[in-house]
Structures are given as C-alpha cells and as structure tokens.
Motif scaffolding. Structure first.
Motif, PDB file in Angstrom:
ATOM      1  N   ILE A 143      -0.519   4.207   4.973  1.00  0.00           N
ATOM      2  CA  ILE A 143      -0.273   2.778   4.757  1.00  0.00           C
ATOM      3  C   ILE A 143      -0.687   2.322   3.358  1.00  0.00           C
ATOM      4  N   CYS A 144      -0.079   1.205   2.951  1.00  0.00           N
ATOM      5  CA  CYS A 144      -0.294   0.711   1.591  1.00  0.00           C
ATOM      6  C   CYS A 144      -1.592  -0.091   1.515  1.00  0.00           C
ATOM      7  N   THR A 145      -2.049  -0.327   0.300  1.00  0.00           N
ATOM      8  CA  THR A 145      -3.325  -1.030   0.140  1.00  0.00           C
ATOM      9  C   THR A 145      -3.228  -2.476   0.623  1.00  0.00           C
ATOM     10  N   PHE A 146      -2.030  -3.072   0.591  1.00  0.00           N
ATOM     11  CA  PHE A 146      -1.894  -4.456   1.060  1.00  0.00           C
ATOM     12  C   PHE A 146      -2.099  -4.534   2.580  1.00  0.00           C
ATOM     13  N   CYS A 147      -1.550  -3.562   3.308  1.00  0.00           N
ATOM     14  CA  CYS A 147      -1.729  -3.551   4.759  1.00  0.00           C
ATOM     15  C   CYS A 147      -3.152  -3.111   5.126  1.00  0.00           C
ATOM     16  N   ASN A 148      -3.733  -2.278   4.283  1.00  0.00           N
ATOM     17  CA  ASN A 148      -4.983  -1.598   4.617  1.00  0.00           C
ATOM     18  C   ASN A 148      -6.239  -2.340   4.189  1.00  0.00           C
ATOM     19  N   THR A 156       7.204   1.414  -4.422  1.00  0.00           N
ATOM     20  CA  THR A 156       6.540   1.013  -5.669  1.00  0.00           C
ATOM     21  C   THR A 156       5.495  -0.077  -5.432  1.00  0.00           C
ATOM     22  N   ARG A 157       5.436  -0.616  -4.230  1.00  0.00           N
ATOM     23  CA  ARG A 157       4.528  -1.745  -3.980  1.00  0.00           C
ATOM     24  C   ARG A 157       3.059  -1.390  -4.248  1.00  0.00           C
ATOM     25  N   SER A 158       2.659  -0.200  -3.880  1.00  0.00           N
ATOM     26  CA  SER A 158       1.265   0.188  -4.143  1.00  0.00           C
ATOM     27  C   SER A 158       1.115   1.685  -3.915  1.00  0.00           C
ATOM     28  N   ARG A 177       7.265   5.397   1.993  1.00  0.00           N
ATOM     29  CA  ARG A 177       7.079   3.985   2.344  1.00  0.00           C
ATOM     30  C   ARG A 177       5.917   3.858   3.328  1.00  0.00           C
ATOM     31  N   CYS A 178       5.213   2.735   3.181  1.00  0.00           N
ATOM     32  CA  CYS A 178       4.104   2.427   4.095  1.00  0.00           C
ATOM     33  C   CYS A 178       4.636   2.397   5.530  1.00  0.00           C
ATOM     34  N   TRP A 179       3.946   3.009   6.454  1.00  0.00           N
ATOM     35  CA  TRP A 179       4.414   3.070   7.850  1.00  0.00           C
ATOM     36  C   TRP A 179       4.383   1.706   8.523  1.00  0.00           C
ATOM     37  N   ILE A 180       3.570   0.800   7.999  1.00  0.00           N
ATOM     38  CA  ILE A 180       3.459  -0.519   8.635  1.00  0.00           C
ATOM     39  C   ILE A 180       4.513  -1.483   8.082  1.00  0.00           C
ATOM     40  N   CYS A 181       4.480  -1.728   6.776  1.00  0.00           N
ATOM     41  CA  CYS A 181       5.348  -2.773   6.224  1.00  0.00           C
ATOM     42  C   CYS A 181       6.687  -2.227   5.737  1.00  0.00           C
ATOM     43  N   GLU A 182       6.797  -0.938   5.503  1.00  0.00           N
ATOM     44  CA  GLU A 182       8.045  -0.318   5.008  1.00  0.00           C
ATOM     45  C   GLU A 182       8.554  -0.955   3.718  1.00  0.00           C
TER      46      GLU A 182
END
Ligand SMILES: [Zn+2]
Length: 271
Positions: free
Chosen positions: A101-106, A63-65, A54-59
C-alpha cells in the motif's frame, strides 16, 4: 480496490524458511518485529507485481507515492485495543498478512487544502472489540475487521465512486457494510482531494466510453460490420475495469451499476 488473489504471490526461493527463522529469533531474543523488517521488505517487488505497482487499497496511479509492505493486522500495537500489550506480533512474518500500500493509505497525514485526514497507521477496528486476538493461541477468525481488505474476495465490491465528485461511496445498501466502507474511507484516506480528482477523471472517462458503446449498441442492424463496431466499443471499457488499471475496482462497480440501470448489454464485460 480490486480483489488480490494471495495464491498468486510468488515468494523468493527460501523465503518461508527465512520468515520462520525470523519469527523464532524475534521470540528467542525478545526483539521487535521491526528489528527484522528485511524479511517483509524483501517481498515488496513480488507484491507490487500483482497490480502493476498500484497500491492495493486505493489503486491510484503508481506515481502517487513510493509503496510499502503494510501489515493488515498491525504488528506492533493496535490503536483500538482495550488491553495492553496489543498487536499481532506473531503475524509479523506471515506473508498473507502483508498488503502492498501507498504512504497516503498507510501513514497518518493531514491534507490541509482538502481539509481531510487519514492513514491506516496502527488502526485496526473490529466490529466487536471483545473478539480481539492478543496472543497466537487466540483465533483471529473470530474477529470481524471493520477495514475493507483487498485480499477478501467480497470486500472490494463494496466500494464505489461518485460520478459527480470522484468521492468514494458505498456500493451497497447493507447498513453494516456501509459502516465498514465509511470507516475504511477515513482510515485509508480515500477522500483525499488529489485522489478524488484522479478518480473523477477516470470515472468520467469510463462513463463517456459507456455512452459511446451505447450508441454503437443501438446502431446494430444485424450486419457483421455494425456488430464489430459495438464489440470494439466495449474493449476500452474492459481495459478500464481490469485489475492493474487505475481505480479498476471502483470502475468495475460503476459498470455494474450501469448494467442494473438500463444497460443490460454491459453484462458481458462483468463475467
Ligand atoms: Zn493507496
């Protein structure tokens, strides 16, 4: 967001020497950090292991990205810097500067349906811009980053979630910290519509579990059987606030808020 203990990061054998060699090569040959990106991408799996990918920021659910290794202090340039050149080039190969982190946060994105935009990209705002480090000899400990950092043991406690909408909210009354939360929501794009929906489903699920446990709590009559039923009702709550679950930090902070508002028996889960 939940605290990431960087001391738990396992590095591949020989990685520290490779990172030091890459830094030297970058300096000697006047390369860009990105020319040696294999050094940090090699750690992607080890970093993702800490949160079940899981993304460390949004958790958000994994599967989100496809997640990536981001540099908390940007390695190339900093959008808010007043001097040029900017960017923390000397931290490009420092694993404690890496965030999974995921591409949405990044990455910079616009959500047309929800009318929001965000993405950290090369943003790294500071409380006091005059304290910014521009060279390796400047002390980064003088900086006060405005972005919440999952690797700071206190920051994750500041981010909550609305039970009405799933919108991220500040879990603190401190004016200074609330400002950091607002900036982080924007730059990490935590108010993105799809993410809010996922978070809302999770917090409503949690709230139902708390309500069930409350019923079991008041049914206790001193018998082992009723006590066992109460303890069993706490288990799914524990699961939802344990790191590695979706939005575990925000869920933890919701349980904490409930504890403070008439559910003192939740204390045993917060530990
Ligand atoms: Zn994310």
């Amino acid at each position: 967001m939940h605290w990431i203990d960087q001391d738990k990061i396992e590095l591949p054998e020989g990685w520290i020497n490779e990172a030091a060699a890459a830094k030297k090569k970058m300096e000697d040959e006047k390369l860009k950090p990105d020319d040696l990106s294999q050094v940090w991408t090699a750690l992607k799996g080890d970093l993702g292991k800490l949160t079940n990918k899981r993304c460390w920021i949004c958790e958000a659910p994994a599967t989100r990205s496809d997640n990536a290794v981001d540099h908390f202090r940007p390695k190339n340039r900093v959008a808010e810097a007043l001097q040029s050149p900017s960017g923390y080039k000397w931290l490009a190969f420092e694993y404690k500067n890496f965030r999974y982190i995921c591409t949405f946060c990044n990455s910079r994105r616009i959500d047309i349906i929800g009318g929001t935009d965000g993405g950290k990209a090369d943003h790294f705002p500071l409380r006091d811009e005059a304290a910014r480090a521009y060279t390796e000899t400047d002390d980064i400990d003088n900086e006060e980053p405005m972005l919440l950092d999952p690797c700071d043991p206190e920051d994750w406690k500041l981010l909550g979630c609305s039970l009405e909408s799933g919108h991220p909210v500040a879990a603190t009354d401190d004016v200074h910290e609330r400002e950091r939360v607002e900036i982080s929501i924007k730059f990490y794009h935590l108010h993105q519509e799809d993410l809010k929906k996922l978070r809302l489903t999770q917090i409503r699920n949690l709230d139902q579990k708390i309500s069930d446990a409350k019923d079991r709590y008041y049914e206790m009559d001193g018998t082992p059987k009723r006590k066992k039923k109460f303890i069993s009702a706490l288990a799914p709550i524990k699961r939802l606030i344990t790191p590695g679950s979706d939005f575990s930090g925000e869920m933890y902070n919701h349980v904490k808020r409930c504890r403070d508002n008439g559910y003192p028996w939740l204390e045993k889960l917060l530990g």
